[in-house]
Motif scaffolding. Structure first.
Motif, PDB file in Angstrom:
ATOM      1  N   ASP A   5     -89.567 -63.138 -13.169  1.00 26.68           N
ATOM      2  CA  ASP A   5     -88.887 -63.975 -14.168  1.00 26.68           C
ATOM      3  C   ASP A   5     -87.367 -63.840 -14.044  1.00 26.68           C
ATOM      4  O   ASP A   5     -86.637 -64.833 -14.075  1.00 26.68           O
ATOM      5  CB  ASP A   5     -89.303 -63.583 -15.598  1.00 26.68           C
ATOM      6  N   SER A   6     -86.896 -62.587 -13.909  1.00 27.39           N
ATOM      7  CA  SER A   6     -85.447 -62.355 -13.813  1.00 27.39           C
ATOM      8  C   SER A   6     -84.877 -62.929 -12.522  1.00 27.39           C
ATOM      9  O   SER A   6     -83.785 -63.516 -12.523  1.00 27.39           O
ATOM     10  CB  SER A   6     -85.136 -60.854 -13.913  1.00 27.39           C
ATOM     11  N   VAL A   7     -85.612 -62.776 -11.404  1.00 28.94           N
ATOM     12  CA  VAL A   7     -85.138 -63.333 -10.126  1.00 28.94           C
ATOM     13  C   VAL A   7     -85.009 -64.851 -10.246  1.00 28.94           C
ATOM     14  O   VAL A   7     -84.002 -65.451  -9.834  1.00 28.94           O
ATOM     15  CB  VAL A   7     -86.073 -62.955  -8.945  1.00 28.94           C
ATOM     16  N   PRO A 147     -86.452 -53.632 -14.467  1.00 27.17           N
ATOM     17  CA  PRO A 147     -86.804 -54.935 -13.885  1.00 27.17           C
ATOM     18  C   PRO A 147     -85.591 -55.792 -13.516  1.00 27.17           C
ATOM     19  O   PRO A 147     -85.596 -56.466 -12.487  1.00 27.17           O
ATOM     20  CB  PRO A 147     -87.622 -55.607 -14.996  1.00 27.17           C
ATOM     21  N   VAL A 148     -84.540 -55.752 -14.354  1.00 25.54           N
ATOM     22  CA  VAL A 148     -83.354 -56.574 -14.076  1.00 25.54           C
ATOM     23  C   VAL A 148     -82.546 -55.971 -12.923  1.00 25.54           C
ATOM     24  O   VAL A 148     -82.064 -56.701 -12.047  1.00 25.54           O
ATOM     25  CB  VAL A 148     -82.489 -56.743 -15.346  1.00 25.54           C
ATOM     26  N   ALA A 149     -82.422 -54.646 -12.891  1.00 26.40           N
ATOM     27  CA  ALA A 149     -81.726 -54.003 -11.767  1.00 26.40           C
ATOM     28  C   ALA A 149     -82.456 -54.302 -10.453  1.00 26.40           C
ATOM     29  O   ALA A 149     -81.830 -54.584  -9.431  1.00 26.40           O
ATOM     30  CB  ALA A 149     -81.627 -52.489 -12.011  1.00 26.40           C
ATOM     31  N   LEU A 150     -83.793 -54.266 -10.480  1.00 28.51           N
ATOM     32  CA  LEU A 150     -84.583 -54.606  -9.284  1.00 28.51           C
ATOM     33  C   LEU A 150     -84.304 -56.048  -8.845  1.00 28.51           C
ATOM     34  O   LEU A 150     -84.148 -56.326  -7.648  1.00 28.51           O
ATOM     35  CB  LEU A 150     -86.080 -54.430  -9.551  1.00 28.51           C
ATOM     36  N   ALA A 151     -84.225 -56.964  -9.814  1.00 29.61           N
ATOM     37  CA  ALA A 151     -83.958 -58.376  -9.499  1.00 29.61           C
ATOM     38  C   ALA A 151     -82.577 -58.535  -8.866  1.00 29.61           C
ATOM     39  O   ALA A 151     -82.408 -59.289  -7.892  1.00 29.61           O
ATOM     40  CB  ALA A 151     -84.065 -59.220 -10.771  1.00 29.61           C
ATOM     41  N   LEU A 152     -81.577 -57.812  -9.388  1.00 28.51           N
ATOM     42  CA  LEU A 152     -80.215 -57.891  -8.827  1.00 28.51           C
ATOM     43  C   LEU A 152     -80.183 -57.348  -7.393  1.00 28.51           C
ATOM     44  O   LEU A 152     -79.573 -57.948  -6.498  1.00 28.51           O
ATOM     45  CB  LEU A 152     -79.234 -57.115  -9.714  1.00 28.51           C
ATOM     46  N   THR A 279     -79.030 -66.094 -19.300  1.00 29.97           N
ATOM     47  CA  THR A 279     -80.429 -66.480 -19.568  1.00 29.97           C
ATOM     48  C   THR A 279     -81.400 -65.320 -19.344  1.00 29.97           C
ATOM     49  O   THR A 279     -82.460 -65.269 -19.978  1.00 29.97           O
ATOM     50  CB  THR A 279     -80.850 -67.654 -18.665  1.00 29.97           C
ATOM     51  N   VAL A 280     -81.052 -64.380 -18.448  1.00 29.35           N
ATOM     52  CA  VAL A 280     -81.919 -63.214 -18.199  1.00 29.35           C
ATOM     53  C   VAL A 280     -82.113 -62.435 -19.503  1.00 29.35           C
ATOM     54  O   VAL A 280     -83.225 -62.069 -19.879  1.00 29.35           O
ATOM     55  CB  VAL A 280     -81.310 -62.301 -17.100  1.00 29.35           C
TER      56      VAL A 280
END
Length: 293
Positions: A5-7, A147-152, A279-280
């Motif tokens: 979702d974050s990606v 999860p957000v750090a992984l997406a970044l 939006t994240v």
């Protein structure tokens, strides 16, 4: 699902099959990390059930083999990272991120175990400062920041600045989520939350008991001392009655509106120049604000 979702929100586009596979694989590693924690946590807490079934260590023919199973679950993260991300430019960063978040979660778990052992009730041990430490380290880092750090990192746009921005919003979001969880444990409807709350009987260092301790009269504190952390329904009912008398439901609702207002302000101030997208965070907040389960 927070990783794909974050990606997708970072890219502002639907994911290709390959992008989805990679992001979902990182999501599964986050699930494996949680499974490793939960199998271990249930042993440490002598828990009976997990998600409506007997805990893994209580399954026939498992017992303390579950300790090694937990280690295997953790090892699977690094096996998968090596298999699918060995050539990724952020491979080492991904490894280090998982190690760092694992350590943070273990610190939170240690503080929780030392503050609220199930077999010894001592309300002097509790404080909102300890509660905040437990919640941030035990839950917020792996559930919200990871999860957000992984997406970044997956998108190769992680910088010290946008990782810090993400942390500054996601840690308070994770803290709010856990406070909400503590509130629902007592005031939520079992048919909504899918379980019967046990925080009072389990002697949990929860937000509600800490808020109560801050405002009780000496007589009310005596009620807490005599009833909190006891394994029967009569004691639990006495604590629930006290929570109602102290108007903790109203105190929570006031906290929720104030905290969500602060989080929305932080989201509005996000600098999108390095690839991070508001939006994240709006997506995370949308999933948890005023939830009933």
């Amino acid at each position: 699902m927070s990783v794909p979702d974050s990606v997708s929100l970072l890219l502002e586009a639907p994911l290709t099959e390959e992008q989805y596979f990679q992001a979902a694989t990182l999501g599964w590693m986050t699930e494996l990390l949680q499974a490793f924690f939960l199998v271990s946590d249930d042993i440490m807490d002598s828990s009976i059930t997990r998600r409506g079934a007997p805990c893994w260590y209580r399954q026939p023919h498992v017992g303390m083999v579950a300790i090694n199973d937990a280690f295997m679950l953790e090892s699977a993260i690094y096996t998968l990272l090596k298999k699918y991300f060995k050539t990724h430019p952020s491979y080492v960063d991904l490894i280090e991120l998982f190690h760092e978040v694992t350590f943070q979660t273990e610190l939170g778990q240690l503080c929780d175990l030392l503050t609220a052992p199930e077999d010894k009730v001592d309300l002097d041990n509790f404080s909102l400062d300890k509660y905040q430490f437990i919640v941030i380290y035990k839950t917020a880092y792996y559930s919200f920041y990871l999860p957000v750090a992984l997406a970044l990192y997956h998108q190769n746009i992680a910088t010290p600045k946008n990782l810090k921005q993400a942390e500054d919003i996601l840690i308070p979001l994770g803290e709010y989520f856990q406070i909400q969880d503590d509130y629902l444990d007592n005031f939520g409807l079992p048919e909504h939350i899918g379980k019967i709350g046990t925080d009072i009987m389990d002697n949990k260092c929860s937000w509600l008991v800490n808020k109560a301790l801050a405002i009780v009269t000496p007589e009310q504190r005596k009620v807490l001392e005599e009833n909190y952390g006891r394994k029967n329904k009569e004691n639990e009912a006495a604590v629930k009655k006290l929570f109602d008398e102290l108007k903790l439901e109203q105190i929570y609702k006031e906290y929720e509106e104030k905290r969500v207002g602060e989080i929305r302000k932080m989201i509005a101030e996000v600098d999108e120049s390095e690839g991070l997208k508001r939006t994240v965070f709006e997506s995370f907040l949308g999933k948890i604000y005023k939830r009933s389960k």
